[in-house]
Design a protein around this motif. Sequence first.
Motif, PDB file in Angstrom:
ATOM      1  N   PHE A  60       0.825  -1.192   0.000  1.00 26.40           N
ATOM      2  CA  PHE A  60       0.000   0.000   0.000  1.00 26.40           C
ATOM      3  C   PHE A  60       0.868   1.254   0.000  1.00 26.40           C
ATOM      4  N   ALA A  61       0.261   2.389  -0.273  1.00 31.39           N
ATOM      5  CA  ALA A  61       0.996   3.656  -0.427  1.00 31.39           C
ATOM      6  C   ALA A  61       1.281   4.299   0.920  1.00 31.39           C
ATOM      7  N   THR A  62       2.020   3.569   1.770  1.00 27.17           N
ATOM      8  CA  THR A  62       2.478   4.083   3.056  1.00 27.17           C
ATOM      9  C   THR A  62       3.981   3.849   3.162  1.00 27.17           C
ATOM     10  N   ALA A  63       4.606   4.470   4.143  1.00 31.80           N
ATOM     11  CA  ALA A  63       6.059   4.329   4.298  1.00 31.80           C
ATOM     12  C   ALA A  63       6.467   2.872   4.515  1.00 31.80           C
ATOM     13  N   SER A  64       5.645   2.124   5.247  1.00 31.29           N
ATOM     14  CA  SER A  64       5.959   0.724   5.532  1.00 31.29           C
ATOM     15  C   SER A  64       5.450  -0.223   4.458  1.00 31.29           C
ATOM     16  N   GLY A  65       4.560   0.284   3.589  1.00 31.34           N
ATOM     17  CA  GLY A  65       3.939  -0.571   2.594  1.00 31.34           C
ATOM     18  C   GLY A  65       2.726  -1.327   3.119  1.00 31.34           C
ATOM     19  N   ARG A  66       2.446  -1.151   4.411  1.00 29.69           N
ATOM     20  CA  ARG A  66       1.313  -1.840   5.019  1.00 29.69           C
ATOM     21  C   ARG A  66       0.122  -0.883   5.126  1.00 29.69           C
ATOM     22  N   ALA A  67      -1.077  -1.439   4.988  1.00 30.68           N
ATOM     23  CA  ALA A  67      -2.279  -0.618   5.133  1.00 30.68           C
ATOM     24  C   ALA A  67      -2.447  -0.209   6.588  1.00 30.68           C
ATOM     25  N   ARG A  68      -3.136   0.901   6.806  1.00 34.63           N
ATOM     26  CA  ARG A  68      -3.355   1.404   8.159  1.00 34.63           C
ATOM     27  C   ARG A  68      -4.850   1.468   8.464  1.00 34.63           C
ATOM     28  N   PHE A  69      -5.224   0.974   9.627  1.00 31.95           N
ATOM     29  CA  PHE A  69      -6.583   1.193  10.124  1.00 31.95           C
ATOM     30  C   PHE A  69      -6.620   2.533  10.844  1.00 31.95           C
TER      31      PHE A  69
END
Length: 397
Positions: free
Chosen positions: A274-283
């Motif tokens: 996903f388009a975050t710094a970690s590549g993980r989605a955020r809730f």
Amino acid sequence: VVTLYSQGVNQSAQGTDKVNAILNCHLATGRIGKPGASPFSLTGQPNAMGGREVGGMANLLSGHRDLANAAHRAEVTALWGLSEGNEVPAKPGKTAIEMFEAAADGEIKALWIACTNPAQSMPDQAMVRRALERCELVVLQEAFANTATARYADVLLPASTWAEKEGTVTNSERCISRVRAAVAPPGEARDDTTIVIDFARRLQPLLKPGTPDLFAYRTIEAVWNEHRESTRGRDLDITGLSYALLESAGPQQWPVPAGTEGRGTVRLYEDRVFATASGRARFIAQPYRVPAEARDARHPFALNTGRMRDQWHGMSRSGVVPKLFGHESGPVLRMNPHDLPRRGLAAGDLVEVASKRGGVVLPLVADDAIGRGEAYAAMHWGEEFVSGRSAIGARLA
């Protein structure tokens, strides 16, 4: 599971929270990035996705960048070649509502309005019209000279419509399409981009004499090429696209980064990146917020609004087509049949529907599709068809 949602979710004081809850549900159940599993927003405006891509809000920058992010501001400053002291400002501009509130209070002295009709479409019409009357200069960039806002314009700039100009649009599935003019614009009408560039070239020497030309675009394609470069490395990277490729291969879905031979991405998140710094989605957990205005003893009904099948926004264009106009010939107020006898009402009555800001008289229609305790009126009807009063009795239309 595909979740389809539209204005009822998006356009409210809690719209962002509602959409976020839908996304959380899809993430929690893994129903994303696979066939038949997606949240899907049915937006209310043409090219709404394209507007977001270029940063078409007061707190956004091109390429899905956030104005509050210093690194994002620095990237756009470098792209535009701005000198020290002329960087992209950190303070966001005002939202549309804030802008008109400031104009009504005398803080903003001039308004330039393009491709919208706030004297009909914005909420709290008494405030909006007070702002337009108080402004020392109102410029309206519009394709139709008979809109409600045109009456307040000091300068009217004739603009071309979608069938009279070229560029690109992006639909809700990230598909970028080339748009070509079908007919020439009438009279002195010009496309919005040309109008803005022309004005900017005249204004820059007055505000920043001796600085390099920041608006050296010679074609619409040149503007698009700059936008393309702004997406490099972003989640919507389209550096692998060109006008020539869109012409030859047809519409493409972003991202299309350089080196992909112009092949679009049919489905996002299949790789679970996903388009975050970690590549993980955020809730994102948001507490429940009550509606901005609750029903009370003096206002026991909730008024909803929406679109009719054959009309569009303020009907400046679609309202002059007889076949479209024939679908529903006038404004009405719809209520649940069970609510009518309790109020001593009957279908066909003329009823006044009033809020804390104003009121309007409409013919009443009994409609089982409307929930109890609710009322519904279509959004399209302006002063050509219906008149209203502000809370203090001043005529609004």
